[in-house]
Structure formats: C-alpha cells, structure tokens
Design a protein around this motif. Sequence first.
Motif, PDB file in Angstrom:
ATOM      1  N   HIS A   1      18.215  -7.922  37.755  1.00  0.00           N
ATOM      2  CA  HIS A   1      19.125  -9.062  37.664  1.00  0.00           C
ATOM      3  C   HIS A   1      19.513  -9.585  39.034  1.00  0.00           C
TER       4      HIS A   1
ATOM      5  N   ASP B   1      14.804 -13.025  30.116  1.00  0.00           N
ATOM      6  CA  ASP B   1      14.531 -12.529  31.477  1.00  0.00           C
ATOM      7  C   ASP B   1      13.057 -12.204  31.724  1.00  0.00           C
TER       8      ASP B   1
ATOM      9  N   GLN C   1      11.703 -11.456  35.480  1.00  0.00           N
ATOM     10  CA  GLN C   1      12.152 -10.323  36.297  1.00  0.00           C
ATOM     11  C   GLN C   1      11.733  -8.952  35.788  1.00  0.00           C
TER      12      GLN C   1
HETATM   13 MN    MN Z   1      18.334  -8.949  31.279  1.00  0.00          MN
END
Ligand code: MN
Length: 336
Positions: free
Chosen positions: A192, A229, A232
């Motif tokens: 993150h 996400d 990432q």
């Molecule tokens: Mn996440």
Amino acid sequence: MREQTYILGPCAAESREQVMETAAQISDLKLEIGDWKLIFRAGVWKPRTSPSTFQGAGEQALEWLAEVKATYGIPVATEVATPEHVEAALKAGIDYLWIGARTSANPLAVQGIADRLRVTGYGLRGLFIKNPVNKDAQLWLGNIARLEKAVDGEGVKVYAVHRGCGHEPCWSMAHQVRLARPDIPMLLDPSHMSGDAAKVPELMTKVAELGLDGAMIEVHIHPETALSDAKQQITPDELGNLEILGALGNLDNIELNWLRAEIDEIDAHLWDTIAARMDVSKRIGEWKKAHGVAPLQPERYQAIVERLRGTDYGLPDEFMLRMWDLIHEESLKQQQ
Ligand code: MN
Ligand code: PEP
C-alpha cells in the motif's frame, strides 16, 4: 533479533478457489524459518473509494479463511471496520484482525471496534493497527492505546503497521511512533505504501535498515486480474524471490537510517516543489509574453526579497537569499 511477523496474502478474498490456491502456493514456498511468524491475510470487507467497484466477498469469505487455517495450519487475518465485522470474524475463528488506514483516521470507529473486542472465549491472537491515512502520529498512538486497553490482560498482542499516506512513505510519522513506543512491533506494508509491485523489493530493504519487525505484503496468484489493488500485488514466485525474506540481520545505525529515510523523503518533496514552481513560472512567462511584459520585474523581485527577510523560517537570511537567487535565475531562464 526480535520476532519477525509476515502477513501474506491477497488484498481481497475473491473466491474460495483464489484464496485456497494462493494459500497453497505461499505454503509451498516453505518460508517459515526460525523465529518467524507467518500469517495469511485476505480482505473480506473492502473499503473502496467507489461504490461501483468490488466491495469484498463479505461474510462467506470468512469460511474460506477458516479453510486455509484448517488445511495449511497457517493463522489467518482479515480487516475489520465495524463492531459487526469483529463479531463475525471472531465467530469464524479468525486469529488476527487489522484495522485499515481509513478506519484508523476515525477515533470513534476505532473505539467502536475496541469496545466489541472485550469479548472473551474466542481465539483472538493479535491486532494490527495501520497508520491513519491523514499522517497523524498522535492519532496512531492513540489508536494503539485504545486497542491495548480493550484487550488488557487477554494475552492479545497489538502491532503497528506502517503503510504510508496515500502512496507516500511518511517516514517521519512512523519514526515518531517508533520512538514513542519502541515496545510495540512495527511492520512495513510496502504494497500500500508504494501502490506498485515493482517497488516492493526495494522498499522491503527498509525492514532491516529500520529495524522493523516484519511486513504485510499483498500476494495474488494472478495480480493482473485482481479485483482490487491489481498494480501492487506480487505473485507467490516474486514473494519467494524477495531477498529480504530470510536475509534479515541486526543492523547497526538504525536511528541514523530512520533520519536518512526522513531526509530522503523531504528532499524528494523539495524537488517536486521546485519543479511545480518552475511550471507556474513558465505559465507566468507565457502570460508576460502575450501581454508584452518583460520577464524581469525589479519591483516584484525586490518585494519577494523583502518578504523573505521579514519571515522567520528559522534559517539564516544569507542562505535564504542565495537559494532564492538560484531559483529566481532558473525561473527567468524558463520564462525566456
Ligand atoms: Mn489492498
Ligand atoms: C488492505 O490492507 O487491503 C487495505 C485496505 O489497506 P489500507 O487500509 O492500508 O489501505
């Protein structure tokens, strides 16, 4: 060296198959060595920016996590944002809970969660509190204290997770918390913090450099198709290749490394700010050209110098004026 804790798994539990396959591949890496604690993670309720994106699989996914635990013997963790989440997760046998960065920004929400934690009879082993998104070290410390109070005497460990603010590291905030509470384990969340799978390996070197106590890393079997996400998350193979896993040692100069992390981040901001200033300067240059105004306006230059002299930045005048001359000179060049 203190005990190292690694929380690994996808951003979100998307399906039973995805959760089980990720756990199988992580388990196959046989990462657990020595004094390590390995925990499997998956978000069940996802705090997404837009309501039209995937919001998490909800309560059914708690069963998938319970199945990971039963099949691979790895303790499991999920994010809680409400007292109802706490109750459902504990009933499903989830071992560890984490509070996300958005929830951490709201003391009432954290207190609501803390109040619901005062339930015994479940196997809760630990709580992870991420830093608040709004870069507030005191609020992060306050949240740690709320959770500690809630589980006082229950043998439940409280950990801090440093995930940065947006995609900035905010080392200064984490350093303050580290200095105030050196007794609380602090984990790094490079996923993150960077928002970029390619940056995870380099960020992981900070775990050893800063004497941190492990990491929370998002791992997905097919990151490119992840429902949240996607950019990432790293693959289990990439996880296995992270040199830092297993290469941790006690480094010297940890305090100096923290200060250097802080100063490197400040320098990056400094250059960003100067670049942004040159950008505005160019636009001013265009305006001046269009209106037949010369780039150098002596009275404007003088007014800025006077303002610098009259403002207390805690820096010597001579240094500020030299610096200003350099910036101004480059601005004029950009305006030519
Ligand atoms: Mn996440
Ligand atoms: C997460 O861990 O998936 C998450 C939502 O993290 P954060 O609260 O740090 O954004």
